[in-house]
Design an enzyme around this catalytic site. Structure first.
Site, mmCIF file in Angstrom:
data_model
loop_
_atom_site.group_PDB
_atom_site.id
_atom_site.type_symbol
_atom_site.label_atom_id
_atom_site.label_comp_id
_atom_site.label_asym_id
_atom_site.label_seq_id
_atom_site.Cartn_x
_atom_site.Cartn_y
_atom_site.Cartn_z
ATOM 1 N N TYR A 133 0.777 -1.161 0.102
ATOM 2 C CA TYR A 133 0.053 -0.171 -0.020
ATOM 3 C C TYR A 133 0.782 1.272 -0.041
ATOM 4 O O TYR A 133 1.831 1.237 0.495
ATOM 5 C CB TYR A 133 -0.801 0.122 1.254
ATOM 6 C CG TYR A 133 -1.576 1.234 1.333
ATOM 7 C CD1 TYR A 133 -2.861 1.306 0.932
ATOM 8 C CD2 TYR A 133 -1.152 2.453 1.938
ATOM 9 C CE1 TYR A 133 -3.527 2.608 0.796
ATOM 10 C CE2 TYR A 133 -1.757 3.653 1.943
ATOM 11 C CZ TYR A 133 -3.019 3.592 1.643
ATOM 12 O OH TYR A 133 -3.745 4.975 1.431
ATOM 13 N N GLU B 156 -3.513 7.538 -4.075
ATOM 14 C CA GLU B 156 -3.411 6.467 -3.123
ATOM 15 C C GLU B 156 -3.095 5.106 -4.430
ATOM 16 O O GLU B 156 -3.687 4.981 -5.301
ATOM 17 C CB GLU B 156 -4.754 5.764 -2.576
ATOM 18 C CG GLU B 156 -4.503 4.655 -1.702
ATOM 19 C CD GLU B 156 -5.838 4.362 -1.143
ATOM 20 O OE1 GLU B 156 -6.188 4.705 -0.170
ATOM 21 O OE2 GLU B 156 -6.818 3.792 -1.493
#
Ligand code: GDP
Ligand code: MN
Length: 385
Positions: free
Chosen positions: A101, A189
């Site tokens: 992530y 993101e």
């Protein structure tokens, strides 16, 4: 404003972040052609503005163009969390050895952006934050200095990324920071950023949120807005420059000024009612804007009464009153309308709307009581007495 995955990834790519080859399709035919062009296995990904598409069945791997066509047919007829799928992204499939992530958002308490990374990629970061917060590595970014190389390296070490990936990781982290800053994003993101089996780093998923208040200086980004997936009332409100947010109550509100709108909603609640919306028509609104606002409020079937609270400053009450008449003429409302007009040209305003069948009120308290009473006589009676 939320961007679709494919839009976010195209932006990322311009900042030197590797993304899979692929294109968007709106029909199964197109999906087959793209799969054919790409050759080999592809992944068909629904483009809807919600997370967790994978779990909902909106992401499927296809081994050849025929299967791509079948799966695209299937996914294009799906609804994910209430949103119809109108587009799919057909991407070259990646063979994944590790999911990471990597994201940037604003950390309000630190008053600066923060880059976050986790070796537990693929799953939602909120989930990681809740269950294993120590697995999230953070670096606050000084907006004037930008992301420094040592910070990217610290993150790479923190998520146990082998040394031979550091250079590429630095490029990706720095690209993400520049994309975030240049686009006035509030979130950028990559989840997952994958290490492939042949040892490359690729952004498989992308998500960006753009600050609505900065869109005026990003016309190219504003054009990316997908009107298909937004509530029609909100699209209409934006067209007229109205700040509108739909809520679940039964009293429609039309107010000038955000602070006054908040106060109006509070007072409605104080007397036992629930507002159906927040609506700020802004300063100096003319009659066309008022009429548009009124139409937006009245098309909500939950609205059982309308409260108009206008404080005339730059906004002139007679202009507002004229707008109200135009709107009433067009929409022919069947619900009670309570109006409070004070300030500039209030008297003329009241004279104009005296033709219309409206309930007038002198004070906000009076107006709120009357509106609540109109939707729910019992409740209002209890609170008022
Ligand atoms: P999300 O569920 O909406 O966040 O969509 P993602 O794009 O993040 O995809 C969810 C998951 O699907 C990823 O975490 C991967 O495990 C898997 N996935 C996505 N693309 C590929 C791919 O090209 N190959 C493989 N093997 N898995 C993929
Ligand atoms: Mn994802």
């Amino acid at each position: 404003m939320k961007l679709h995955e494919y839009q976010s990834k195209q932006i990322f790519s311009r900042y030197g972040i590797p993304i899979p080859r692929g294109r968007v399709a709106t029909t199964a035919d197109e999906a087959r052609n793209i799969a054919h062009e790409l050759g080999g296995r592809v992944v068909i990904k629904s483009q809807v503005l919600v997370g967790g598409r994978g779990k909902a069945g909106g992401i499927k791997l296809a081994k050849d163009p025929r299967e791509a066509e079948d799966l695209a047919t299937q996914i294009l007829s799906m609804e994910i969390k209430g949103l119809p799928v109108r587009k799919v992204l057909v991407d070259e499939a990646a063979s994944i050895s590790k999911e990471i992530y990597l994201g940037i958002t604003n950390d309000r308490s630190a008053r600066r952006p923060v880059m976050m990374a986790s070796a537990a990629g693929g799953v939602e970061i909120e989930e990681v934050a809740r269950t294993t917060p120590e697995k999230i590595i953070k670096a606050h970014i000084d907006p004037l200095l930008g992301l420094k190389d040592y910070q990217a390296r610290d993150i790479a070490i923190g998520i146990d990324l082998p040394k031979h990936h550091w250079k590429m990781f630095n490029q990706i982290a720095s690209g993400l920071w520049h994309a975030y800053q240049d686009c006035d994003a509030t979130l950028a993101e990559i989840n997952p950023l994958v290490v492939t089996e042949d040892n490359r780093l690729i952004a498989l998923d992308g998500k960006m949120l753009i600050d609505d208040n900065a869109l005026f200086r990003h016309p190219d980004l504003a054009d990316l807005r997908d009107l298909d997936v937004e509530a029609p009332a909100e699209v209409e409100a934006r067209k007229y420059g109205l700040s509108f947010i739909k809520l679940d109550g039964s009293i429609g509100c039309m107010v000038n000024g955000a602070g006054l709108a908040m106060t109006t909603m509070d007072i409605i609640k104080l007397f036992g009612g629930e507002p159906a919306n927040f609506l700020d028509i802004g300063g100096g609104a003319g009659s066309d804007k008022v009429a548009a606002a009124m139409k937006i409020i009245l098309t909500d079937p939950n609205v059982k009464a309308v409260l108009l609270n206008i404080f005339g400053g730059i906004t002139r009450c007679d202009e507002v009153a004229r707008g109200i008449l135009v709107a009433i003429e067009e929409v022919k409302p069947k619900v009670p309308m309570v109006v409070r007009l004070v300030g500039t040209n209030a008297e003329e305003g009241l004279k104009i709307i005296s033709e219309a069948n409206m309930i007038t009120a002198d004070t906000l308290v009076d107006a709120a009581k009357k509106a609540v009473f109109a939707t729910n006589p019992q409740e209002a009676g209890r609170v008022i007495s």
